[in-house]
Design a protein around this motif. Structure first.
Motif, PDB file in Angstrom:
ATOM      1  N   GLY A   1      44.899  28.826 -27.823  1.00  0.00           N
ATOM      2  CA  GLY A   1      45.377  28.957 -26.454  1.00  0.00           C
ATOM      3  C   GLY A   1      45.931  30.328 -26.143  1.00  0.00           C
TER       4      GLY A   1
ATOM      5  N   ALA B   1      54.027  26.630 -29.020  1.00  0.00           N
ATOM      6  CA  ALA B   1      53.871  27.912 -28.334  1.00  0.00           C
ATOM      7  C   ALA B   1      55.216  28.587 -28.092  1.00  0.00           C
ATOM      8  CB  ALA B   1      53.135  27.720 -27.007  1.00  0.00           C
TER       9      ALA B   1
ATOM     10  N   HIS C   1      50.044  25.696 -21.972  1.00  0.00           N
ATOM     11  CA  HIS C   1      49.618  25.326 -23.315  1.00  0.00           C
ATOM     12  C   HIS C   1      49.968  23.869 -23.578  1.00  0.00           C
ATOM     13  CE1 HIS C   1      48.527  29.396 -24.177  1.00  0.00           C
ATOM     14  NE2 HIS C   1      49.747  29.850 -23.963  1.00  0.00           N
TER      15      HIS C   1
ATOM     16  N   CYS D   1      44.396  26.064 -23.499  1.00  0.00           N
ATOM     17  CA  CYS D   1      44.970  26.834 -22.389  1.00  0.00           C
ATOM     18  C   CYS D   1      44.313  26.399 -21.090  1.00  0.00           C
ATOM     19  CB  CYS D   1      44.737  28.331 -22.617  1.00  0.00           C
ATOM     20  SG  CYS D   1      45.136  29.398 -21.210  1.00  0.00           S
TER      21      CYS D   1
ATOM     22  N   ALA E   1      49.433  24.352 -28.931  1.00  0.00           N
ATOM     23  CA  ALA E   1      48.962  25.649 -28.417  1.00  0.00           C
ATOM     24  C   ALA E   1      47.537  25.999 -28.820  1.00  0.00           C
ATOM     25  CB  ALA E   1      49.911  26.778 -28.839  1.00  0.00           C
TER      26      ALA E   1
END
Length: 450
Positions: free
Chosen positions: A347, A191, A245, A252, A249
């Motif tokens: 995410g 992420a 995250h 979430c 990723a």
């Protein structure tokens, strides 16, 4: 060799369980099974990874395996898993390979595979790939039939891969966010390369933690499995929301301005209600797994939304979404799938949806999450000698029936054998923590006695 594929690809300790030799074999076998074109066109594969150090080694092995099978390799570097799925679909590739162990600690790594269109593999395809790896090869796959000369695959980088994915995620946003203050925990993972840019360009005021990957610090005391640093950062910055995250990723989780956890069930409910109100929740149905809290089911029922239930694993959520033509599903762990925008859990899409709902309603995350009154949930892992025998045992069945009668519609009981270990997971939800604990441990004793 035991079964290679778990609930989300091949995973293990890098260079011990998951060796470069195995990675090469998985890549070659996947290319053979998934690239089923008629021979007139070279198969294409997209390869990405998270930033853990062993990913460099395993990427080299995967690329070698694919090119030795005659595939053209599009190398996209460090990107989230959903970006690899998206790029597999966008480029028209035959398969996608993501090298990541998701939320696992740094010594682990894994290989996730996507078929044409960016979809996770069904069990039958995984089994076919395993058969190729374990030596049940057809004559056409024997070493003397490997491509040579000009038929060997080529490798090239896709330099705009990240920007393609960022633009795609941002295109899901209806209008700019109204300056929502957010702390984003990137878990020192994939992420880090795009989440801060996505949230800032969407209009949020962004403070980043866990955004400095060095190859060794991924998920190390940070990210969606370690929410303490996120809570501290939200409190220190006075943010409206914290978003966490995992390493790749595809999930979430969130915390409120006061540090309370908002899990996947609550996030799924918030997003389902949003789509429902806008008339965009297909079939007024949402897909969830058997682990979703009963409070989530009650919220959906009261809103007139049907819940379709699947086994645990976002691939099963995806299968249900695709087979029934639905638009939204997810897991308690924070994997949400917006099928209009993604072919796997994403995410960043999930985080944007949460921020957009806050911005559009003017409500705090705590207010939005309060629509789900979660029941206390207890999960007990029971070691057994034969998990299949437990499922067929009459004493266990009687104990479960008695517990269900005791709880009625105010609670729930679920016994779930592990798919890989001699374990049975006993899950109980009840109106009070004390009752949930008592019923769960009572059932665990019966299971352990089998």
């Amino acid at each position: 060799m035991g079964r290679l594929f778990g609930t989300d690809g091949v995973r293990g300790r890098a260079n011990a369980d998951l060796t470069p030799e195995l990675a090469l074999s998985v890549a070659r076998a996947a290319a053979s099974v998934l690239a089923d074109r008629d021979g007139t066109q070279r198969p294409v594969a997209v390869v990405g990874r998270d930033p853990r150090a062993s990913g460099e080694m395993l990427e080299a092995a995967v690329v070698a395996g694919l090119s030795s099978a005659g595939a053209e390799v599009l190398r996209v570097g460090v990107l989230p898993t959903p970006a690899v799925a998206f790029l597999t679909a966008q480029t028209g590739a035959d398969l996608g390979v993501m090298i990541s162990a998701s939320h696992n600690p740094m010594p682990d790594n894994g290989i996730k595979l996507f078929s044409r269109g960016g979809h996770k593999l069904p069990d039958a395809v995984e089994a076919a790939i395993e058969r190729r790896i374990t030596g049940h090869l057809s004559a056409s796959d024997a070493p003397d039939h490997r491509p040579t000369g000009a038929d060997v695959g080529r490798v090239r980088d896709l330099p705009d891969a990240g920007s393609r994915y960022v633009e795609h995620v941002l295109s899901s946003l209806r209008r700019p966010l109204a300056g929502v203050r957010v702390v984003v925990d990137c878990a020192h993972g994939a992420a880090s390369v795009c989440a801060p840019e996505v949230y800032r360009r969407a209009g949020a005021q962004v403070h980043v933690i866990g955004g400095d990957p060095d190859g060794w610090n991924i998920n190390d005391g940070i990210g969606s499995t370690h929410l303490g640093p996120l809570r501290d950062a939200v409190a220190a910055t006075g943010a409206d929301i914290g978003i966490a995250h995992d390493g790749d990723a595809d999930r979430c989780l969130a915390v409120t301005a006061t540090g309370e956890l908002v899990d996947g069930d609550q996030i799924l409910a918030i997003c389902a209600l949003d789509l429902h109100e806008r008339g965009e929740l297909v079939g007024d149905t949402v897909v969830a797994t058997v682990m979703s809290n009963l409070g989530f089911h009650h919220t959906m029922r009261d809103a007139g939304i049907t819940v379709a239930t699947t086994a645990v694993g976002d691939r099963y959520v995806l299968e249900a979404l695709r087979s029934r033509g639905l638009s939204l599903g997810g897991e308690q762990s924070g994997h949400l799938v917006f099928l209009d925008w993604a072919t796997t859990g994403d995410g960043l899409l999930t985080g944007l949806a949460l921020l957009a709902r806050m911005s559009a309603t003017g409500s705090s995350l705590a207010e939005l999450a309060s629509v789900v009154q979660k029941l206390p949930q207890v999960l007990v892992n029971v070691s057994v000698s034969d998990r299949i025998a437990v499922a067929e045992d009459e004493d266990v069945a009687r104990a479960v029936n008695a517990a269900e009668e005791e709880l009625g519609d105010t609670g729930r009981v679920l016994l779930r054998p592990s798919g890989t270990e001699q374990l049975v997971r006993v899950m109980v939800e009840a109106p009070t923590q004390e009752q949930a604990d008592e019923v769960a441990h009572r059932l665990a004793e019966v299971v352990a006695a089998v």
